[in-house]
Design a protein around this motif. Structure first.
Motif, mmCIF file in Angstrom:
data_model
loop_
_atom_site.group_PDB
_atom_site.id
_atom_site.type_symbol
_atom_site.label_atom_id
_atom_site.label_comp_id
_atom_site.label_asym_id
_atom_site.label_seq_id
_atom_site.Cartn_x
_atom_site.Cartn_y
_atom_site.Cartn_z
ATOM 1 N N GLU A 168 -2.393 5.815 0.773
ATOM 2 C CA GLU A 168 -3.422 4.839 1.180
ATOM 3 C C GLU A 168 -3.317 4.528 2.671
ATOM 4 O O GLU A 168 -4.324 4.402 3.370
ATOM 5 C CB GLU A 168 -3.271 3.570 0.336
ATOM 6 N N GLY A 193 -7.229 -3.450 -3.173
ATOM 7 C CA GLY A 193 -5.912 -3.765 -2.632
ATOM 8 C C GLY A 193 -5.565 -5.239 -2.618
ATOM 9 O O GLY A 193 -4.386 -5.597 -2.757
ATOM 10 N N ILE A 237 -9.574 0.527 -3.095
ATOM 11 C CA ILE A 237 -8.407 0.563 -3.992
ATOM 12 C C ILE A 237 -8.149 -0.801 -4.636
ATOM 13 O O ILE A 237 -7.146 -0.981 -5.317
ATOM 14 C CB ILE A 237 -7.135 1.022 -3.224
ATOM 15 N N VAL A 287 -11.049 1.059 2.920
ATOM 16 C CA VAL A 287 -9.970 1.629 2.084
ATOM 17 C C VAL A 287 -9.408 0.551 1.160
ATOM 18 O O VAL A 287 -9.231 0.769 -0.049
ATOM 19 C CB VAL A 287 -8.836 2.223 2.963
ATOM 20 N N PHE A 317 0.827 -1.213 0.000
ATOM 21 C CA PHE A 317 0.000 0.000 0.000
ATOM 22 C C PHE A 317 0.865 1.269 0.000
ATOM 23 O O PHE A 317 1.908 1.322 0.643
ATOM 24 C CB PHE A 317 -0.941 -0.018 1.209
#
Ligand code: NAP
Length: 173
Positions: free
Chosen positions: A52, A157, A155, A151, A48
């Motif tokens: 972020e 992730g 994204i 989060v 990350f």
């Protein structure tokens, strides 16, 4: 007034870090949280970005009862001047909380008061374990604050981590 400094890579920020920060908040008046290795991202151990990670901490610490700052800190090649590097990027602080032997050594050599801060239930809350679970498709969401889950989902992730982990294993072939 006591202002403290606490640093970690937060890849990702999890309940182990969160518990420490809440404990520190009971002992000091203000807290600076350093996002360490801020230059790193898109690697299997550091997926990350600093931005972020700032968002993860900013959201998770919304209700922290003391004034706090979340600041990215890049690594530098010279350990001997790292404390000055940190000081140039942060408001003044009187005490450091860390469990990292190098961080403790460098701050103590500079005359800064350091308090040990072992992670809460280390065998359960670990960035390495959370990243492993993400890559292997196991549940990880219960190990981090809800705002951090949001989060990471926003994204995409987990897919990023899987992709960069796959490229790591290709490069070692
Ligand atoms: P880290 O590199 O983020 O973490 C190293 C390991 O220690 C990780 O497995 C981490 O677990 C674990 N850990 C983190 N906090 C812990 C705690 N309170 N108790 C037990 N284990 C803990 O190291 P860090 O101390 O959290 O962060 C230090 C940062 O300072 C790093 O970004 C480092 O690069 C930077 N630094 C830079 C220089 C330089 O640039 N010359 C010098 C010194 C330090 P999790 O993955 O679960 O967090």
């Amino acid at each position: 007034m006591t202002r403290a400094f606490y640093i970690g890579r937060f890849q990702p920020y999890h309940f182990g870090h969160h518990t420490i920060i809440k404990q520190i908040a009971e002992e000091v008046d203000e807290l600076i949280v350093g996002i360490g290795s801020a230059q790193k991202s898109h690697e299997s151990t550091d997926p990350f970005t600093a931005g972020e990670r700032v968002l993860m901490l900013y959201n998770a610490l919304e209700n922290l009862p003391i004034r706090h700052y979340v600041l990215p800190i890049e690594d530098i090649r010279y350990n001997s001047i790292w404390v000055h590097h940190v000081a140039s990027r942060t408001p003044n602080f009187e005490v450091v909380y860390s469990n990292n032997p190098l961080v403790i050594q460098l701050f103590r050599e500079s005359g800064v008061c350091v308090k040990q801060s072992p992670l809460y239930i280390r065998e359960r809350y670990s960035g390495t374990e959370i990243r492993r679970r993400m890559v292997s498709g196991e549940k990880w969401e219960h190990l981090v604050p809800k705002s951090v889950v949001e989060v990471i989902k926003e994204i995409d992730g987990v897919n990023r981590l899987r992709n960069v982990s796959a490229s790591d294993s290709n490069s070692s072939l």
